[in-house]
Design an enzyme around this catalytic site. Structure first.
Site, mmCIF file in Angstrom:
data_model
loop_
_atom_site.group_PDB
_atom_site.id
_atom_site.type_symbol
_atom_site.label_atom_id
_atom_site.label_comp_id
_atom_site.label_asym_id
_atom_site.label_seq_id
_atom_site.Cartn_x
_atom_site.Cartn_y
_atom_site.Cartn_z
ATOM 1 N N TYR A 107 0.875 -1.164 0.000
ATOM 2 C CA TYR A 107 0.000 0.000 0.000
ATOM 3 C C TYR A 107 0.916 1.219 0.000
ATOM 4 O O TYR A 107 1.319 1.724 1.051
ATOM 5 C CB TYR A 107 -0.934 -0.010 1.214
ATOM 6 C CG TYR A 107 -1.824 1.210 1.327
ATOM 7 C CD1 TYR A 107 -2.397 1.792 0.203
ATOM 8 C CD2 TYR A 107 -2.080 1.794 2.569
ATOM 9 C CE1 TYR A 107 -3.193 2.906 0.302
ATOM 10 C CE2 TYR A 107 -2.890 2.914 2.682
ATOM 11 C CZ TYR A 107 -3.446 3.469 1.552
ATOM 12 O OH TYR A 107 -4.251 4.588 1.651
ATOM 13 N N ASP A 152 -2.059 -1.600 -4.004
ATOM 14 C CA ASP A 152 -2.403 -0.233 -4.383
ATOM 15 C C ASP A 152 -1.104 0.545 -4.438
ATOM 16 O O ASP A 152 -0.581 0.961 -3.406
ATOM 17 C CB ASP A 152 -3.379 0.357 -3.350
ATOM 18 C CG ASP A 152 -3.732 1.804 -3.642
ATOM 19 O OD1 ASP A 152 -3.293 2.333 -4.687
ATOM 20 O OD2 ASP A 152 -4.444 2.415 -2.824
ATOM 21 N N HIS A 261 -11.939 1.574 -4.764
ATOM 22 C CA HIS A 261 -11.142 0.707 -5.621
ATOM 23 C C HIS A 261 -11.940 -0.545 -5.979
ATOM 24 O O HIS A 261 -12.781 -1.004 -5.193
ATOM 25 C CB HIS A 261 -9.867 0.253 -4.905
ATOM 26 C CG HIS A 261 -8.896 1.343 -4.619
ATOM 27 N ND1 HIS A 261 -7.721 1.510 -5.313
ATOM 28 C CD2 HIS A 261 -8.913 2.321 -3.670
ATOM 29 C CE1 HIS A 261 -7.058 2.534 -4.816
ATOM 30 N NE2 HIS A 261 -7.759 3.046 -3.823
#
Length: 270
Positions: A107, A152, A261
């Site tokens: 992330y 991500d 997302h």
């Protein structure tokens, strides 16, 4: 060939959205689910709910109120030591062994709003994080360990990974300095960006749509922030299934109380 399906999804609070995850898992049936932005401590992860989904193995890196990454798997996981890749030691990375390869779940920081590290500490942090990743994977390339990177990345690298290349050049997630940094990481580890291996560069791909849009689907101002990369040792297995091997579940963005997302899934042939 036998295969393994690997999913990545910034869930934006796993406790809030566990019912949505369950509904999606019932349909998509991933073998390994990598989550980002779980927004809870490790001991607060709703493991029982995930066991009901069919997962039996877990690797959690939580943090109070923010960040956090987690892997839920139907296959055994080998816990691998943390590499301290985040300059602020936030819960933004984890790695495990699974099915004969090493899986990294990231992330990467969003970076705030102002793309100037001199006045925006959040952007400076993001760039420092990316620099550390470049050095780390450059140092590991010679070992030829089969690697899968997911998560991500908070960067949409290519022209058709955003709704408007021209309008977003000065918007964090698509600025040249970020795109260049991500490309250096890719080259350092000799990684393949699987989505762009399977889907032509001139075709739009999005995995994220802002909450600010009243009708996200009509506006369709998306960005491809969520990625699956593989090292050279797994390239052929990643592309063996052709275009159908990779799927963005964009319909999930329309579900009640969605994450911003969508899940991304790769069928990796082993």
């Amino acid at each position: 060939m036998s295969g393994i399906s690997i999913a990545t999804w910034n869930i934006n609070s796993v406790r809030l959205r566990a019912p949505s995850v369950a509904a999606w898992v019932a349909e998509a049936d991933p073998d390994v689910l990598c989550l980002q932005e779980i927004k809870c401590l490790s001991e607060q992860f709703p493991e029982e709910a995930f066991r009901e989904m069919g997962f039996r193995h877990f690797h959690i890196r939580g943090q109070k109120g923010m960040h956090g990454v987690a892997i839920a798997s139907k296959l055994p996981l080998e816990d691998l030591p943390d590499e301290d890749l985040c300059p602020r030691s936030e819960a933004r990375h984890q790695r495990v062994g699974v099915a004969g390869f090493e899986l990294h779940n990231f992330y990467i920081p969003a970076g705030g709003d102002e793309p100037d590290p001199a006045i925006n500490p959040r952007f400076a942090h993001k760039l420092e994080f990316l620099d550390k990743l470049e050095s780390y994977f450059a140092g590991r390339a010679a070992a030829k360990t089969p690697l899968v990177l997911v998560g991500d990345f908070n960067i949409a690298p290519y022209e058709h990974d955003v709704w408007s290349h021209k309008q977003l050049l000065k918007v964090i997630s698509h600025t040249p300095v970020e795109v260049d940094a991500l490309e250096r990481i890719r080259q350092a580890g000799r990684f393949s960006d699987v989505a762009r291996e399977l889907i032509p560069m001139d075709e739009k791909i999005y995995t994220w749509w802002s909450y600010r849009a009243k009708d996200w689907k009509a506006a369709n101002r998306g960005r491809r922030l969520d990625h699956i990369w593989v090292s050279p040792e797994l390239h052929d297995q990643a592309v063996a299934g052709g275009r159908e091997a990779l799927k963005v579940w964009d319909n999930v963005r329309s579900w009640e109380k969605p994450s911003d997302h969508a899940p991304v899934v790769l069928q990796l042939e082993l």
